[in-house]
Design a protein around this motif. Structure first.
Motif, short mmCIF file in Angstrom:
data_model
loop_
_atom_site.label_atom_id
_atom_site.label_comp_id
_atom_site.label_asym_id
_atom_site.label_seq_id
_atom_site.Cartn_x
_atom_site.Cartn_y
_atom_site.Cartn_z
N THR A 174 5.18 -5.09 -11.07
CA THR A 174 4.75 -3.92 -10.30
C THR A 174 4.45 -4.26 -8.84
O THR A 174 4.21 -3.35 -8.04
CB THR A 174 3.50 -3.31 -10.93
OG1 THR A 174 2.49 -4.32 -11.01
CG2 THR A 174 3.80 -2.80 -12.34
N TRP A 175 4.42 -5.54 -8.51
CA TRP A 175 4.12 -5.95 -7.14
C TRP A 175 4.69 -7.33 -6.91
O TRP A 175 4.78 -8.16 -7.85
CB TRP A 175 2.59 -5.96 -6.93
CG TRP A 175 2.15 -6.63 -5.67
CD1 TRP A 175 2.04 -6.08 -4.44
CD2 TRP A 175 1.74 -8.01 -5.53
NE1 TRP A 175 1.60 -7.01 -3.53
CE2 TRP A 175 1.40 -8.21 -4.18
CE3 TRP A 175 1.62 -9.08 -6.41
CZ2 TRP A 175 0.96 -9.42 -3.69
CZ3 TRP A 175 1.19 -10.30 -5.93
CH2 TRP A 175 0.86 -10.47 -4.58
N ARG A 179 4.59 -12.55 -8.23
CA ARG A 179 4.76 -11.17 -8.71
C ARG A 179 3.68 -10.86 -9.73
O ARG A 179 3.21 -11.74 -10.46
CB ARG A 179 6.15 -10.97 -9.30
CG ARG A 179 6.45 -11.78 -10.53
CD ARG A 179 7.78 -11.37 -11.17
NE ARG A 179 8.90 -11.67 -10.31
CZ ARG A 179 9.63 -12.78 -10.41
NH1 ARG A 179 9.31 -13.72 -11.31
NH2 ARG A 179 10.64 -13.00 -9.61
N SER A 217 9.06 -6.87 -0.70
CA SER A 217 8.13 -7.60 0.15
C SER A 217 8.91 -8.23 1.30
O SER A 217 9.97 -8.83 1.09
CB SER A 217 7.40 -8.69 -0.64
OG SER A 217 6.58 -9.46 0.22
N THR A 225 11.73 -1.87 -8.07
CA THR A 225 10.33 -1.58 -8.38
C THR A 225 9.36 -2.09 -7.33
O THR A 225 8.27 -1.55 -7.19
CB THR A 225 9.95 -2.21 -9.74
OG1 THR A 225 10.18 -3.64 -9.68
CG2 THR A 225 10.81 -1.61 -10.87
N ALA A 226 9.73 -3.13 -6.60
CA ALA A 226 8.83 -3.67 -5.58
C ALA A 226 9.64 -4.40 -4.51
O ALA A 226 10.70 -4.97 -4.79
CB ALA A 226 7.82 -4.62 -6.20
N ALA A 280 10.67 2.28 -3.69
CA ALA A 280 9.81 1.26 -3.09
C ALA A 280 10.05 1.22 -1.58
O ALA A 280 11.19 1.34 -1.12
CB ALA A 280 10.09 -0.11 -3.70
#
Length: 772
Positions: free
Chosen positions: A78-79, A91, A402, A399-400, A358
């Motif tokens: 989720t991150w 993650r 960065s 989903t995520a 996202a």
């Protein structure tokens, strides 16, 4: 050698002299040709060097996949996050485990479990502002865990070793946000000087919570506060800090309909979006959030699927179900008296046709990456409105995302895979649109042309519009030529045609000597002496412009009334010398009466009258000062070239006109001026080019404010002055550095175009009037 001796030279000697003369001619021709080639080559090298330094601004960014690997599809991440060197990532899994891994191959290097109570699951994961770097984990029991990723960098010899870890700046125990034990699905968090602020949606209300360190008995508040802005508990004490709620406020609202919450602009505003695309704007004060505005989000019928704050937290990035990411921020209503703000959609970026799942903003720039439900990703930049790359990254929804702290890579997490994308975009914040078009910058009321290259804020949005600089360059040259061209050309006309030869030999060299005056001295005098004098005697300045022509006309009329036998006593061509005394007296009278005129007509304060009655802003260093001083500097070259062109008109042409009964004035207007027009036009264009490229005068006498106003009482900033002011503080290779070279290239091209046009027009004039 006498003529008779030259005649007696034998043929061999004559041949040797001819060969010697031919050699000298060839050497001279070669030197002249070499000099011309050198000049052309130098100009070409200058152009290519400026182009070489400017070209990287418009190069396409590189956004390409370098590593990809499969992940466990049954345990969704989720991150995700990674270090600034793109070597180590982490993650967060739905189980509450933070997994550390190598970015290049996805190999797991460790893990750390979050302190989630038994039987409790993760409801949602939210980031704080990108600069703070906090991550909030909402739990199913209404509690919140806040952590911050950290990467400890060490060097073992020449090898860099990065150790990832997770810190809990607000304690390793969950914080209770919703006392009714409702799942914490939608919330936003932010650190405010060591206090954690949380805005969350409950069943029928919004909750505003503030958590701060619980003071131990006898401990002062200053000693117990956190040491940095991000809530980083780096205190030397090993005792764990306990955070308690310092403020608990509830606001009536259908919490079940809330879909996204964002806290922005230093916790001064909060934005709450609902599933029906309604948006509520809250103004946060000392007492907490207060509803400020409620409206319908304009998304063209699409459903909002993702909302995050852009770097700086002024703008919102809103993703919808049609694959569009739009930028929104508060805009002041220009018709409002009480500074009323409204949330407006500013610009949009199209990723694809699938829902945005996202969005990840950059930490140091105004760019962002976005992913959708089809596995596509893209990198965009808001200010320049550039789309720098769109690619297919996964076969499942993203989903995520960065972006590394240095903006050199993007970590993409999909449902069943992960990948790393190398990002090389050195100058995404500049484009042809942002350099030459109007841009709607953050916190501005409307799109504008603005130059502001730096600021003291870390979240500053650089503004690199070249339009106000180009406008300032042309404005300064226009006002300088407005003064210089008429005076120089009229002076050249009189000197070449009417002035006596004896007086001409004194006047022309004296005026040409003006070109030797250093412009830095002129700029120094303009900024420190002339500008205050003009400000204090503004009515006198304008009186001089009116009184001087009147004095000349009166003196001319009086001169014509004098009998011819008395006028003839004055040597021919010396009559204008008599004008000097009346003109000086008129100028003195104008300045002497300046204060009385200001009291009589402008209420004693002409600056106040200009700003409030005429609507003209007044700056001490303004276009009037530039026009006077730079016009003075440009008069000499225009006069010299124009006078040479007028004086070079063949005498047989003027004598023929006079013999046919034309007066000297008719001969000047109808014969001499057309014949000399190519040279006069060249003089004007050379003077204009000199004014366009002038640096020191405009640097010291304009105030260097990049505004776009034709008001003669306001300053400007020119291209040349901007390069001189900012090149010393620009980082080599930065966008600012290369934009300064681009402005120099624009100035170079501008002068080249002006000179080319001048040469074409001069050639046509010479062809037209050359047969006279």
């Amino acid at each position: 050698m006498s003529k008779s001796e030259r005649v007696r030279l034998d043929p061999a000697t004559m041949a040797a002299l001819d060969r010697r003369r031919q050699v000298k001619d060839k050497i001279a021709n070669s030197l002249i040709a070499s000099g011309g080639i050198f000049v052309v080559g130098a100009i070409a090298l200058i152009f290519f060097y400026l182009f070489y330094e400017s070209w990287p601004l418009f190069q396409q960014a590189k956004f390409e996949e370098t590593h990809s690997y499969k992940t466990d599809a049954h345990v969704q991440a989720t991150w995700t996050d990674m270090d600034e060197y793109n070597e180590t990532g982490m993650r967060l899994l739905a189980t509450g485990e933070v997994v550390f891994f190598r970015v290049n191959d996805g190999q797991k290097t460790g893990s750390q479990a979050l302190p989630i109570p038994q039987g409790v699951t993760i409801s949602s994961v939210q980031r704080s502002g990108v600069i703070q770097g906090l991550v909030g984990v909402g739990l199913s029991n209404g509690q919140l865990i806040v952590f911050k990723p950290d990467y400890v960098v060490d060097h073992q010899g020449e090898q860099r070793v990065i150790t990832p870890t997770v810190r809990f700046p607000y304690g390793d125990q969950p914080l209770t946000v919703d006392d009714n034990v409702n799942a914490l699905k939608h919330f936003a968090l932010r650190d405010d000087d060591g206090q954690l602020q949380v805005l969350a949606a409950s069943t029928q209300q919004l909750l505003w919570q503030t958590f701060k360190v619980q003071q131990a008995e006898g401990e002062s508040e200053g000693l117990s506060s956190l040491s940095d802005e991000s809530g980083d508990d780096s205190s030397s004490s090993d005792a764990p800090k306990v955070f308690t709620r310092a403020n608990n406020m509830a606001m009536a609202m259908d919490g079940a309909a809330v879909s996204h919450i964002v806290i922005g602009q230093g916790a001064r505003w909060a934005y709450v979006f609902t599933a029906q695309n309604d948006v509520a704007v809250f103004k946060i004060g000392e007492q907490g959030p207060v509803l400020y505005q409620q409206s319908k989000a304009d998304t063209a019928g699409a459903k909002i699927t993702s909302v995050v704050a852009l770097q700086g937290e002024i703008s919102l990035l809103v993703g919808d179900s049609k694959g569009v990411v739009s930028q929104w921020f508060l805009v002041r209503d220009p018709d409002s008296v009480e500074d009323k703000f409204s949330l407006k959609r500013i610009r949009s970026f199209q990723l694809g046709d699938a829902a945005i799942t996202a969005i990840a903003p950059e930490a140091k720039r105004k760019g962002f990456a976005a992913g959708d439900a089809k596995g596509d990703i893209g990198y965009f930049y808001t200010t320049s409105e550039r789309t720098l790359g769109i690619h297919h990254a996964a076969s499942s929804p993203i989903t995520a995302l960065s972006i590394s702290a240095r903006s050199e890579g993007v970590l993409v997490q999909a449902q069943d895979s992960a990948s790393f994308w190398n990002l090389h975009a050195e100058h995404p914040d500049i484009s042809m649109t942002s350099a030459w078009g109007k841009v709607w910058y953050e916190s501005y009321d409307e799109p504008t042309y603005t130059w502001q290259s730096s600021s003291g804020n870390a979240d500053f949005e650089a503004k690199f519009s070249l339009v106000p600089l180009t406008f300032g360059t042309l404005k300064a040259a226009f006002f300088a030529m407005l003064l210089a061209a008429p005076l120089a050309i009229c002076g050249a006309m009189y000197t070449a045609v009417f002035m006596s030869p004896a007086l001409r030999t004194k006047v022309k060299p004296a005026i040409e000597l003006m070109q030797a005056l250093p412009t830095v001295i002129l700029g120094f005098l303009a900024g420190l002496w002339l500008a205050p004098v003009v400000e204090g005697s503004l009515p006198g300045i304008f009186s001089v412009l009116i009184v001087t022509p009147i004095i000349i006309l009166i003196c001319g009329f009086v001169w014509m009334q004098i009998p011819l036998e008395k006028r003839s006593r004055i040597p021919d061509g010396w009559a204008p010398i008599i004008l000097i005394v009346p003109i000086l007296l008129g100028g003195w009278a104008s300045f002497a009466l300046s204060q009385p005129m200001e009291l009589a007509f402008f209420g004693g304060d002409i600056r106040h009258w200009l700003e409030h009655s005429a609507g003209l802003k007044f700056d001490q260093r303004n276009s009037l000062i530039v026009g006077l001083v730079m016009g003075f500097a440009v008069i000499a070259p225009i006069f010299s070239i124009s006078e040479d062109a007028l004086f070079a008109v063949p005498r047989h042409i003027t004598n023929g006109s006079l013999a046919l009964g034309a007066t000297q004035w008719q001969t000047l207007v109808r014969v001499v001026l057309p014949t000399a027009s190519p040279g006069i036009f060249s003089a004007v264009m050379i003077g204009f080019g000199r004014a366009v490229g002038e640096t020191m005068i405009v640097l010291m006498a304009t105030g260097n404010t990049p505004v776009m106003e034709w008001n003669i009482f306001e300053g400007m900033r020119t291209l040349s002055a901007n390069v001189a002011v900012e090149m010393g503080e620009a980082e080599v290779g930065s966008t600012h550095f290369r934009v300064l070279f681009l402005s120099a290239l624009v100035l170079f091209v501008l002068t080249f175009v002006l000179n080319t046009v001048a040469e074409v027009v001069r050639g046509r004039l010479r062809k037209k009037y050359g047969s006279l």
